[in-house]
Every structure is written in structure tokens, then in C-alpha cells.
Design an enzyme around this catalytic site. Structure first.
Site, PDB file in Angstrom:
ATOM      1  N   SER A 119      18.552  10.859  16.823  1.00 60.58           N
ATOM      2  CA  SER A 119      18.219  12.255  17.719  1.00 60.58           C
ATOM      3  C   SER A 119      17.532  11.470  19.077  1.00 60.58           C
ATOM      4  O   SER A 119      17.274  12.343  19.889  1.00 60.58           O
ATOM      5  CB  SER A 119      17.426  12.927  16.909  1.00 60.58           C
ATOM      6  OG  SER A 119      15.967  12.248  16.535  1.00 60.58           O
ATOM      7  N   HIS A 140      25.495  12.989  16.935  1.00 63.30           N
ATOM      8  CA  HIS A 140      24.143  13.692  16.559  1.00 63.30           C
ATOM      9  C   HIS A 140      24.333  15.106  16.206  1.00 63.30           C
ATOM     10  O   HIS A 140      24.504  16.049  16.938  1.00 63.30           O
ATOM     11  CB  HIS A 140      23.118  13.629  17.758  1.00 63.30           C
ATOM     12  CG  HIS A 140      21.847  14.290  17.383  1.00 63.30           C
ATOM     13  ND1 HIS A 140      21.038  15.008  18.491  1.00 63.30           N
ATOM     14  CD2 HIS A 140      21.124  14.345  16.417  1.00 63.30           C
ATOM     15  CE1 HIS A 140      19.997  15.474  17.840  1.00 63.30           C
ATOM     16  NE2 HIS A 140      20.033  15.037  16.513  1.00 63.30           N
ATOM     17  N   GLU A 152      26.210  16.632  19.316  1.00 63.57           N
ATOM     18  CA  GLU A 152      26.158  16.147  20.441  1.00 63.57           C
ATOM     19  C   GLU A 152      26.766  14.701  20.513  1.00 63.57           C
ATOM     20  O   GLU A 152      26.451  14.065  19.390  1.00 63.57           O
ATOM     21  CB  GLU A 152      24.593  15.473  20.896  1.00 63.57           C
ATOM     22  CG  GLU A 152      23.905  16.726  21.261  1.00 63.57           C
ATOM     23  CD  GLU A 152      22.492  16.350  21.969  1.00 63.57           C
ATOM     24  OE1 GLU A 152      22.010  16.896  22.672  1.00 63.57           O
ATOM     25  OE2 GLU A 152      21.677  15.441  21.118  1.00 63.57           O
ATOM     26  N   ASN A 190      17.144  17.190  22.283  1.00 64.89           N
ATOM     27  CA  ASN A 190      15.623  16.980  21.923  1.00 64.89           C
ATOM     28  C   ASN A 190      14.872  16.634  23.096  1.00 64.89           C
ATOM     29  O   ASN A 190      13.522  16.415  23.210  1.00 64.89           O
ATOM     30  CB  ASN A 190      15.631  15.708  20.889  1.00 64.89           C
ATOM     31  CG  ASN A 190      16.011  16.259  19.355  1.00 64.89           C
ATOM     32  OD1 ASN A 190      15.605  17.126  19.224  1.00 64.89           O
ATOM     33  ND2 ASN A 190      16.665  15.271  18.892  1.00 64.89           N
TER      34      ASN A 190
END
Length: 291
Positions: A119, A140, A152, A190
Site C-alpha cells: 500500500s 494494490h 491500484e 493512501n
């Protein structure tokens, strides 16, 4: 490249969710973990979550039975060698991820694509520890994987076009949506989300609001489905801290300094839902704030 078989390293919350969606989408799955208890718990969780989907009419009982039969478990990295795609889903520590990729290297066929569910950690740097940086990408998934629609995709500096196109096709087959992110610390989601959580922890640390008032303020004032402290517990406070450290070290900006209170909770082993205590205590019938 046509992906038919998938290996997943790490049978925790992310790993079992990834295994769940791949098996339902028709892939043969090998779920790997060094801990046999984690593997048993993962299979039980997948079974329970698929049964919930059956109850809601999202899949049939036959779909569930077929998908569960596609999932095998393994404690040996060698078992993953012949597979088409490997997804590393271990804890968010670079040294552990590097050890996994180095352990896989002797067993991999030339066709295998390596990916990481990291992440936050540099894909280029992880790829450089393998024998195939051109066939390596960040892959991800969001938590909980069976529910969340986004994946992602992060290319390292050496990732080739065929690898990218192959993973785009996989995302489409899974029925999810891909967002392309550049290889910067914490990528897109994130980079935005975890500093917001960190700021919520600072708000608690500085006495601006209580756990309950902070979460209610963001749910009712910003229409968030979960408050930021409740979400931190769901993600795992150790994961939040690891991402903040990657951002702080990688970008060198003091605005990414982890809140001391977040560090203190992690040091205490209060990591959120997975340890039954974090910003909330989950040991009773109803979660209650710990501060």
C-alpha cells in the site's frame, strides 16, 4: 499473456480477500502462508464470506462450491513456481517482502508475473530485488477485497507494456476498476487517506475532540461511511503507522510525521480490530472508545 493460475503469499485479511475474488472469477488459486493456523483461518473466513454472498443472492451455492474447490493451500514457496501470477500480500514491511521475492526466485518459470499488494512501498525498489523487474508491478487491492471495486496498478521504472496490459485484463475479469498510479510513496488512495487518519489521531492527541466526537463529526459533517479512527482500527494501526513512515521518509516533509499517539498504540500492541483493541475496544458486545 493469459493468466489462469494465481499464487497469493500471505493468508491474512488482504490475502484471503484476494483469494476469494480470484476463485470466484474462475482462477485456480494457491494461498500460501508459513503459518498453518493462518491458512485454516483464511479458508474459514472465505467460506463464511461466500456464504454471506449466497444469502444475499449475489452468488449461488454452486458458485460458492466451485470457487472453494479452486483454492488450495501451501506452506512452501516452491509450490507457487509454476503459476502464472503471484501476488505478495504480506505485512507492510519491506524487508519481509524482499525476503519473499528472494525466496521465490529459484522456483519461478520464465512466464510468471510477480506483483506486490503493498500500500505504500516503492515498486521500482521491490522489483530491483527480483530477476524480472520488467515483469513486476504493484497490484494494490482495497480492503475488504470482495466489496471494494478499486485496484491500484503501479508500474515500476522497468515494467513492460505486456505486463501492464495483462494485469489490466485481470482487473477487468475480476469485475473491478483499475486506477493507474505513479510509483510515489503510498500511491493515490493512501497518499490522501492515511494522512487524514493521522490528522484525526493528532486531533485526539491534542484534545480537540474525543474518539466518538471525531468519528461522528466526520460521518455526519463530511458524509463519510466510517469515522477516521474507526477506519484506522479496520485497516490496522500498524499498517497506518508503516504508511506514514514511508511517506515521511520518502517525501521528507514534516506534514507526514506520524502522530506520537499512533506510535504509542502500536507499541502497546493495540492494532485495532485484529487485536480486539485500538481506538475502540472490541472485546465486548459493542465497541467502546479506549480514550
Amino acid at each position: 499473456m493469459d493468466i489462469r493460475s494465481v499464487g497469493i503469499v500471505g493468508a491474512g485479511q488482504m490475502g484471503n480477500g484476494i483469494a476469494h475474488v480470484f476463485a470466484l472469477s474462475g482462477y485456480d488459486v494457491v494461498l500460501n502462508d508459513v503459518n498453518p493456523e493462518m491458512l485454516g483461518a483464511a479458508i474459514a473466513t472465505i467460506d463464511k464470506n461466500m456464504e454471506r454472498q449466497v444469502g444475499r443472492g449475489k452468488i449461488t451455492a454452486e458458485d460458492k462450491a466451485t470457487a472453494m474447490a479452486r483454492i488450495k493451500t501451501s506452506q512452501t514457496l516452491a509450490d507457487l513456481g509454476p503459476l502464472d501470477l503471484i501476488i505478495e500480500a504480506a505485512t507492510e514491511r519491506e524487508e519481509i517482502k524482499n525476503k519473499i521475492f528472494e525466496g521465490l526466485a529459484p522456483y519461478l518459470g520464465p512466464q510468471t508475473i510477480l506483483t506486490s499488494n503493498t500500500s505504500s512501498i516503492s515498486i521500482t525498489r521491490l522489483a530491483s530485488r527480483t530477476d524480472r523487474p520488467e515483469r513486476f508491478m504493484g497490484f494494490h487491492f482495497m480492503n475488504p477485497v470482495p466489496v471494494m471495486q478499486l485496484v491500484e496498478l503501479i508500474r515500476g521504472i522497468a515494467t513492460d507494456r505486456e505486463t501492464y496490459d495483462t494485469l489490466m485484463a485481470v482487473v477487468k475479469k475480476l469485475g473491478k476498476t483499475a486506477a493507474n498510479a505513479e510509483d510515489f510513496p503510498a500511491f493515490i488512495v493512501n497518499r490522501i487517506l492515511v494522512p487524514m487518519i493521522n490528522e484525526a489521531v493528532y486531533t485526539l492527541y491534542e484534545g480537540v475532540g474525543s474518539v466518538k466526537s471525531i468519528d461522528e463529526a466526520m460521518k455526519l459533517g463530511a458524509n463519510h461511511p466510517m469515522g477516521p479512527l474507526e477506519l484506522a482500527d479496520f485497516i490496522g494501526l500498524d499498517t497506518c503507522l508503516a504508511i506514514m513512515n514511508v511517506l515521511h521518509d520518502g517525501l521528507g516533509d514534516t506534514k507526514y510525521r506520524p502522530c506520537p499517539l499512533l506510535s504509542k498504540y502500536v507499541e502497546a500492541g493495540w492494532l485495532g480490530r485484529k487485536t480486539k483493541r485500538g481506538f475502540y475496544d472490541y472485546r465486548g458486545e459493542t465497541p467502546v472508545p479506549t480514550r
